[in-house]
Write a protein that holds these residues in place. Structure first.
Motif, PDB file in Angstrom:
ATOM      1  N   ILE A  89       1.519  -0.703  -0.031  1.00  0.00           N
ATOM      2  CA  ILE A  89      -0.129   0.150   0.140  1.00  0.00           C
ATOM      3  C   ILE A  89       0.883   1.257  -0.050  1.00  0.00           C
ATOM      4  N   PHE A  90       2.086   1.269   0.505  1.00  0.00           N
ATOM      5  CA  PHE A  90       2.738   2.129   0.769  1.00  0.00           C
ATOM      6  C   PHE A  90       3.544   2.622  -0.666  1.00  0.00           C
ATOM      7  N   HIS A  91       3.894   1.893  -1.212  1.00  0.00           N
ATOM      8  CA  HIS A  91       4.292   1.649  -3.004  1.00  0.00           C
ATOM      9  C   HIS A  91       3.248   2.158  -3.469  1.00  0.00           C
ATOM     10  N   TRP A  92       2.233   1.884  -3.648  1.00  0.00           N
ATOM     11  CA  TRP A  92       0.786   1.890  -4.564  1.00  0.00           C
ATOM     12  C   TRP A  92       0.952   3.597  -4.082  1.00  0.00           C
ATOM     13  N   ALA A  93       0.529   4.286  -3.307  1.00  0.00           N
ATOM     14  CA  ALA A  93       0.343   5.059  -2.348  1.00  0.00           C
ATOM     15  C   ALA A  93       1.030   6.339  -2.466  1.00  0.00           C
ATOM     16  N   ARG A  94       2.517   6.225  -2.293  1.00  0.00           N
ATOM     17  CA  ARG A  94       3.510   6.904  -3.280  1.00  0.00           C
ATOM     18  C   ARG A  94       3.397   7.265  -4.914  1.00  0.00           C
TER      19      ARG A  94
END
Length: 242
Positions: A12-17
């Protein structure tokens, strides 16, 4: 977080970033899946090559402090590979074998087929929804309203609206839940009290923006006063006091 692992779209971190980067520098070299580089690149090609130097440079300007403060997201980021491997591939293969005596070959290949179909449906938001459709809110950008993408992604094809009003949790004008099961999913958890601080755009703001920069199309029953009032009332209820 577990459902996102099931979707096989990294953490989720990479997706949101990357999504924040996409919105801030949309259709430029700072956009990780820059649609101006062609349909194939924006669909899947961007995942097959290294990020453009401009995207890497601009990534450092994206604020992700809120993501880093979320312990669940950071836990998933740290263990993303075993989480995704287990939830997306291993369990969906083992469950049919154990409960329904499915063969390994059938269970495994159906798991892979499910991942391929769901990923390509998602990728259509970056490619098809940036290439085909109408632009009732801003005719000067590539994101478009696309019914086919909305059907394939359960509501993520209202892309011209989403880029013009990215803070609207509905990602669709007027709530327009007929094809927007993603919004209905959020609404359900808002009803439970698990989703809160939901932000929506007022109908007057939507109408004024459409009049000022839109292409004049009327794909989503624009102008239906009864529907305007209905969805405005829904938005007020959901957002009030959450």
């Amino acid at each position: 977080m577990l459902l996102q692992c099931f979707a096989c779209q990294y953490s989720i971190f990479h997706w949101a970033r990357d999504h924040r980067l996409h919105h801030k520098f949309s259709d430029t070299d700072g956009d990780p899946h820059n649609a101006t580089r062609g349909f194939f690149f924006s669909h899947i090609g961007w995942l097959l090559v290294k990020k453009h130097p401009e995207a890497k440079k601009r990534m450092r300007t994206i604020d992700v402090s809120d993501l880093k403060e979320n312990k669940v997201l950071m836990f998933q980021k740290k263990y993303s590979t075993p989480f995704i491997g287990t939830i997306c591939f291993i369990l969906p293969t083992l469950f049919p074998m154990y409960f329904w005596n499915e063969t390994f070959a059938s269970a495994w290949h159906l798991t892979i087929l499910r991942v391929i179909l769901s990923l390509h449906a998602t990728f259509l938001v970056n490619s098809a929804a940036h290439a085909f459709g109408n632009k009732p809110y801003d005719r000067n950008i590539t994101p478009s309203q696309n019914i086919s993408v909305s059907l394939a992604t359960l509501g993520e094809g209202y892309h011209n609206y989403h880029h013009v009003f990215p803070w609207d949790y509905r990602a669709a004008e007027l709530g327009n839940n007929a094809l927007n099961f993603t919004t209905l999913f959020i609404d359900f958890f808002a009803w439970l009290g698990w989703a809160y601080d939901l932000k929506a755009v007022g109908n007057d703001v939507i109408a004024k923006r459409a009049e000022r920069t839109g292409d004049g199309t009327n794909l989503w029953r624009w102008g239906d006063k009864d529907m305007h009032k209905e969805h405005e009332d829904i938005a007020k209820v959901l957002c009030k006091g959450q």
